[in-house]
Design an enzyme around this catalytic site. Structure first.
Site, PDB file in Angstrom:
ATOM      1  N   HIS A 145      -9.684   1.322  -1.980  1.00 48.23           N
ATOM      2  CA  HIS A 145      -8.246   1.151  -1.742  1.00 48.23           C
ATOM      3  C   HIS A 145      -7.575   0.630  -3.002  1.00 48.23           C
ATOM      4  O   HIS A 145      -7.748  -0.528  -3.384  1.00 48.23           O
ATOM      5  CB  HIS A 145      -8.040   0.187  -0.577  1.00 48.23           C
ATOM      6  CG  HIS A 145      -6.658   0.246   0.016  1.00 48.23           C
ATOM      7  ND1 HIS A 145      -5.602   0.873  -0.610  1.00 48.23           N
ATOM      8  CD2 HIS A 145      -6.148  -0.272   1.176  1.00 48.23           C
ATOM      9  CE1 HIS A 145      -4.520   0.762   0.141  1.00 48.23           C
ATOM     10  NE2 HIS A 145      -4.829   0.076   1.221  1.00 48.23           N
ATOM     11  N   GLU A 199      -3.578   4.815  13.350  1.00 47.32           N
ATOM     12  CA  GLU A 199      -3.279   6.080  12.685  1.00 47.32           C
ATOM     13  C   GLU A 199      -3.754   7.262  13.524  1.00 47.32           C
ATOM     14  O   GLU A 199      -3.058   8.282  13.618  1.00 47.32           O
ATOM     15  CB  GLU A 199      -3.913   6.119  11.296  1.00 47.32           C
ATOM     16  CG  GLU A 199      -3.484   7.319  10.478  1.00 47.32           C
ATOM     17  CD  GLU A 199      -3.793   7.182   8.996  1.00 47.32           C
ATOM     18  OE1 GLU A 199      -3.257   7.974   8.207  1.00 47.32           O
ATOM     19  OE2 GLU A 199      -4.581   6.296   8.627  1.00 47.32           O
ATOM     20  N   CYS A 201       0.807  -1.230   0.000  1.00 47.61           N
ATOM     21  CA  CYS A 201       0.000   0.000   0.000  1.00 47.61           C
ATOM     22  C   CYS A 201       0.839   1.278   0.000  1.00 47.61           C
ATOM     23  O   CYS A 201       0.282   2.369  -0.164  1.00 47.61           O
ATOM     24  CB  CYS A 201      -0.919   0.026   1.214  1.00 47.61           C
ATOM     25  SG  CYS A 201      -1.840  -1.492   1.478  1.00 47.61           S
ATOM     26  N   HIS A 246      -4.194   7.441   5.736  1.00 49.66           N
ATOM     27  CA  HIS A 246      -4.220   6.148   5.042  1.00 49.66           C
ATOM     28  C   HIS A 246      -5.635   5.588   5.128  1.00 49.66           C
ATOM     29  O   HIS A 246      -6.154   5.058   4.146  1.00 49.66           O
ATOM     30  CB  HIS A 246      -3.201   5.205   5.674  1.00 49.66           C
ATOM     31  CG  HIS A 246      -3.031   3.912   4.958  1.00 49.66           C
ATOM     32  ND1 HIS A 246      -2.695   3.838   3.623  1.00 49.66           N
ATOM     33  CD2 HIS A 246      -3.164   2.625   5.383  1.00 49.66           C
ATOM     34  CE1 HIS A 246      -2.616   2.577   3.253  1.00 49.66           C
ATOM     35  NE2 HIS A 246      -2.898   1.818   4.301  1.00 49.66           N
ATOM     36  N   LYS A 261     -10.354   7.107   0.753  1.00 55.98           N
ATOM     37  CA  LYS A 261     -10.676   5.720   0.390  1.00 55.98           C
ATOM     38  C   LYS A 261     -12.157   5.418   0.643  1.00 55.98           C
ATOM     39  O   LYS A 261     -12.692   4.458   0.084  1.00 55.98           O
ATOM     40  CB  LYS A 261      -9.805   4.739   1.181  1.00 55.98           C
ATOM     41  CG  LYS A 261      -8.340   4.730   0.768  1.00 55.98           C
ATOM     42  CD  LYS A 261      -7.565   3.672   1.545  1.00 55.98           C
ATOM     43  CE  LYS A 261      -6.099   3.657   1.151  1.00 55.98           C
ATOM     44  NZ  LYS A 261      -5.340   4.804   1.677  1.00 55.98           N
TER      45      LYS A 261
END
Length: 408
Positions: free
Chosen positions: A338, A312, A169, A301, A333
């Site tokens: 994703h 996160e 990723c 993310h 996302k």
């Protein structure tokens, strides 16, 4: 002094739009590209399954070939076509199509998690299922992870440093950082960077189902009821350019790349580490020269998985302390899904347009605040912001972390 890095072109293709502006418009307006899709393999595959996904409309390839005036899809896997489409748009916006600058002083670095998964699955069906030795002659070039960068180089006559990065990723984030590094060390004046992915395929989806990473219905970053990620395909690209080189040729400077942080958790193949992710953010802030008083737009993310979002949010609080809630957090996302290797580049394309517009796009599908995700998540509708700087996070399986700092 390190060379300043201007951004002179943006390109994107995803489930929420064909083109960088279309992606920004959809994100700003809260439009989602996530929908149920039926994943069906060949005659030897298991029963089809229907899962949420965010897939790019097939029309992008026809548009790409119309621009080139010739067919290019026969020898390229879908992931490479998506990368080529995004790169073409970015090159065009930068005013570099047929430009002399696209030669030995130009680099190409694109990130992809797996490469030609669609071609690989079809080849395996033919070989193992149908017991056939006859393969398409372009099978190997279509599968290789470097197929996308080679396609861009050949289409535009680029003779400088050209290679692919693959770090799950974080792939396109590593690609952006590497491209900037080539300019800063004097090996290039221009870098075409970004990434793409097309691994929302029947076999690959089965693999993601096996590790219980997929959402039942949709992606809900930072929401208390989040239950997983949504797979997507697409691509995004940025043109990085030595600042003085861009000024000398009269290019419009859209934004600036300031710096990045990169760390490795060295901890677990799928679980994140607070030390690794927060460390990458701290490095990006220091290397980007962001001041403590600066408001920063954080493009998280934000996969919508329980562990990632919790970690996160904790990283943001660890880095900013009491100032954490002064920094708006977005998670795109929730709209475009994703893209794995292409996600960080698409996040950057959207975040830079958000800075220009002075608006933070909303996080979609957010139902209930999570006390363990105590950050300023932008929900409901686009929010006016004063931030002139952005952090874009990419935290990959294997503990490979990148955080990038930009200004606009």
């Amino acid at each position: 002094m390190a060379r300043r890095i201007a951004i002179t072109g943006l390109g994107a293709v995803s489930a929420i739009g064909l083109g960088a502006k279309a992606n920004w418009d959809a994100a700003r307006e809260g439009r989602s590209g996530i929908a149920p899709h039926r994943f069906e393999g060949g005659q030897h595959a298991p029963e089809p399954v229907t899962l949420p996904a965010a897939l790019t409309a097939d029309g992008f390839a026809a548009g790409l070939e119309a621009r080139f005036g010739r067919k290019v899809s026969g020898t390229l896997d879908r992931f490479a076509l998506l990368g080529l489409a995004a790169a073409y748009e970015a090159i065009e916006q930068a005013g570099l199509v047929d430009h002399a600058a696209l030669d030995q002083r130009t680099a190409i670095v694109l990130g992809h998690g797996q490469g030609g998964q669609e071609t690989l699955e079809k080849s395996y069906e033919r070989f193992f299922g149908l017991k056939s030795q006859r393969m398409h002659p372009a099978t190997v070039p279509k599968i290789m992870v470097s197929g996308g960068v080679s396609a861009v180089a050949m289409q535009f006559g680029v003779h400088g440093p050209t290679f692919a990065t693959s770090s799950a990723c974080a792939s396109s984030a590593h690609a952006i950082v590497q491209g900037a590094g080539l300019i800063q060390t004097g090996l290039a004046d221009v870098a075409i960077v970004g990434g793409s992915e097309a691994i929302a395929t029947p076999g690959c989806m089965a693999g993601w189902m096996a590790i219980q990473a997929l959402a039942d219905a949709t992606c809900r970053p930072f929401s208390k009821d989040r239950d997983g990620m949504v797979m997507a395909d697409g691509g995004a690209a940025l043109i990085l350019e030595d600042y003085e080189h861009a000024r000398a040729r009269g290019a419009e400077i859209l934004a600036e790349y300031l710096g990045a942080g990169m760390t490795s958790d060295a901890f677990h193949i799928t679980q994140p580490s607070l030390e690794g992710t927060s460390g990458a953010m701290r490095q990006a802030i220091a290397n980007g020269g962001l001041a403590e008083a600066d408001e920063v737009l954080i493009s998280a993310h934000g996969t919508g998985t329980p562990l990632n979002d919790k970690n996160e949010a904790a990283s943001i609080r660890a880095v900013f302390g009491e100032r954490a809630r002064r920094h708006p957090v977005i998670a795109t996302k929730s709209a475009h899904g994703h893209l794995i290797g292409g996600s960080a580049a698409l996040q950057a394309v959207i975040a830079l347009q958000a800075l220009k517009a002075g608006l933070a796009p909303p996080v979609l599908n957010f139902n209930e605040p999570d006390p363990e995700c105590d950050v300023d998540v932008v929900v409901g509708q686009a929010r006016p912001i004063k931030a002139r700087h952005a952090l874009v996070n990419a935290f990959a399986f294997g503990g490979l972390n990148v955080s990038m700092a930009f200004s606009a």
